[in-house]
Motif scaffolding. Structure first.
Motif, short mmCIF file in Angstrom:
data_model
loop_
_atom_site.label_atom_id
_atom_site.label_comp_id
_atom_site.label_asym_id
_atom_site.label_seq_id
_atom_site.Cartn_x
_atom_site.Cartn_y
_atom_site.Cartn_z
N VAL A 16 0.94 -1.14 0.11
CA VAL A 16 -0.10 -0.06 -0.14
C VAL A 16 0.80 1.31 0.14
CG1 VAL A 16 -1.63 1.35 1.57
CG2 VAL A 16 -2.08 -1.15 1.02
N THR A 17 2.04 1.26 0.49
CA THR A 17 2.92 2.44 0.76
C THR A 17 3.12 2.81 -0.50
OG1 THR A 17 3.65 1.42 2.80
CG2 THR A 17 5.03 3.15 1.82
N PRO A 18 3.67 2.53 -1.61
CA PRO A 18 3.84 2.94 -2.81
C PRO A 18 2.83 3.78 -3.42
CG PRO A 18 4.62 0.75 -2.95
CD PRO A 18 4.21 0.97 -1.80
N LEU A 19 1.58 3.11 -3.42
CA LEU A 19 0.26 3.73 -3.69
C LEU A 19 -0.25 5.02 -3.18
CD1 LEU A 19 -1.92 0.54 -3.89
CD2 LEU A 19 -0.91 1.65 -5.96
N TRP A 20 0.20 5.02 -1.59
CA TRP A 20 -0.14 6.12 -0.92
C TRP A 20 0.83 7.16 -1.39
CZ3 TRP A 20 3.02 8.13 3.37
CH2 TRP A 20 2.51 9.10 4.05
N ALA A 21 2.15 6.87 -1.69
CA ALA A 21 3.15 7.93 -2.23
C ALA A 21 2.73 8.65 -3.39
CB ALA A 21 4.50 7.22 -2.30
N ARG A 22 2.15 7.56 -4.35
CA ARG A 22 1.81 8.00 -5.65
C ARG A 22 0.77 8.85 -5.56
NH1 ARG A 22 -0.23 3.80 -9.31
NH2 ARG A 22 1.43 2.71 -8.29
N ALA A 23 -0.22 8.61 -4.64
CA ALA A 23 -1.35 9.44 -4.59
C ALA A 23 -1.18 10.86 -3.88
CB ALA A 23 -2.38 8.95 -3.73
N ALA A 31 -7.32 13.57 -5.76
CA ALA A 31 -6.03 12.83 -5.04
C ALA A 31 -5.97 13.13 -3.61
CB ALA A 31 -5.04 13.85 -5.71
N SER A 32 -6.86 14.15 -3.09
CA SER A 32 -6.76 14.52 -1.56
C SER A 32 -7.67 13.41 -1.17
CB SER A 32 -7.62 15.78 -1.59
OG SER A 32 -7.22 16.43 -0.85
N LYS A 33 -8.72 13.15 -1.72
CA LYS A 33 -9.38 11.85 -1.33
C LYS A 33 -8.79 10.44 -1.30
CE LYS A 33 -14.34 11.57 -2.04
NZ LYS A 33 -15.30 11.09 -2.87
N ALA A 34 -8.19 10.19 -2.53
CA ALA A 34 -7.40 8.94 -2.40
C ALA A 34 -6.23 8.91 -1.21
CB ALA A 34 -6.64 8.94 -3.95
N VAL A 35 -5.64 10.02 -1.07
CA VAL A 35 -4.57 10.20 0.05
C VAL A 35 -4.93 9.88 1.16
CG1 VAL A 35 -3.23 11.93 0.98
CG2 VAL A 35 -3.05 11.80 -1.40
N ARG A 36 -6.23 10.48 1.69
CA ARG A 36 -6.90 10.21 2.82
C ARG A 36 -7.32 8.84 2.81
NH1 ARG A 36 -9.52 15.20 1.75
NH2 ARG A 36 -11.26 14.15 1.13
N LYS A 37 -7.71 8.14 1.60
CA LYS A 37 -8.13 6.59 1.83
C LYS A 37 -6.90 6.00 1.98
CE LYS A 37 -12.28 5.17 -0.84
NZ LYS A 37 -12.59 4.90 -2.02
N GLN A 38 -5.91 6.20 1.34
CA GLN A 38 -4.66 5.42 1.38
C GLN A 38 -4.01 5.63 2.93
OE1 GLN A 38 -3.35 3.24 -0.54
NE2 GLN A 38 -5.43 3.64 -1.86
N ALA A 40 -5.51 6.47 5.72
CA ALA A 40 -6.37 5.39 6.63
C ALA A 40 -6.15 3.84 6.23
CB ALA A 40 -7.75 5.74 6.26
N ALA A 41 -5.80 3.52 5.31
CA ALA A 41 -5.44 2.15 4.99
C ALA A 41 -4.16 1.85 5.43
CB ALA A 41 -5.47 1.72 3.45
N VAL A 42 -3.32 2.69 5.38
CA VAL A 42 -1.92 2.45 5.67
C VAL A 42 -2.09 2.26 7.50
CG1 VAL A 42 0.26 3.18 6.28
CG2 VAL A 42 -0.45 3.13 3.90
N ALA A 43 -2.81 3.23 8.14
CA ALA A 43 -3.09 3.26 9.33
C ALA A 43 -3.63 1.98 10.05
CB ALA A 43 -3.75 4.57 9.83
#
Length: 98
Positions: A16-23, A31-38, A40-43
């Motif tokens: 998930v980490t690379p996806l979060w970094a890309r987002a 993008a903002s929404k994707a970042v928040r989602k990612q 939250a997923a990482v957390a």
């Protein structure tokens, strides 16, 4: 079994980490929404990894305690066997003396 879950959760976090970094690099509300989602997923994944680490540590502690109890029982059995052998030899010697 739990160690497998631990590694699976860790792999999930790493995936998930690379996806979060890309987002984070994207712009706009999507993008903002994707970042928040990612994020939250990482957390959630991190929390799961920590829970699994605690579970593994508890299991290992229980295993160590059980191993120690078995070691003590083995020592008690060995002592009782020694005492039995001594008593049998004493009884056999007493029987010969009659």
């Amino acid at each position: 079994m739990r160690r497998g879950l631990y590694w699976l959760a860790l792999a999930g976090v790493l995936a998930v980490t690379p996806l979060w970094a890309r987002a984070q690099q994207s712009t706009g509300t999507h993008a903002s929404k994707a970042v928040r989602k990612q994020t939250a997923a990482v957390a959630r994944q991190r929390a799961e990894v920590q829970r699994l680490q605690r579970d593994v540590a508890a299991q290992e502690s229980g295993s160590r305690a059980a191993a120690e109890r078995l070691k003590q029982r083995d020592a008690e059995i060995a002592e009782l066997q020694r005492q039995l052998q001594t008593a049998q030899q004493s009884g056999a010697a007493a029987g010969k003396g009659r």
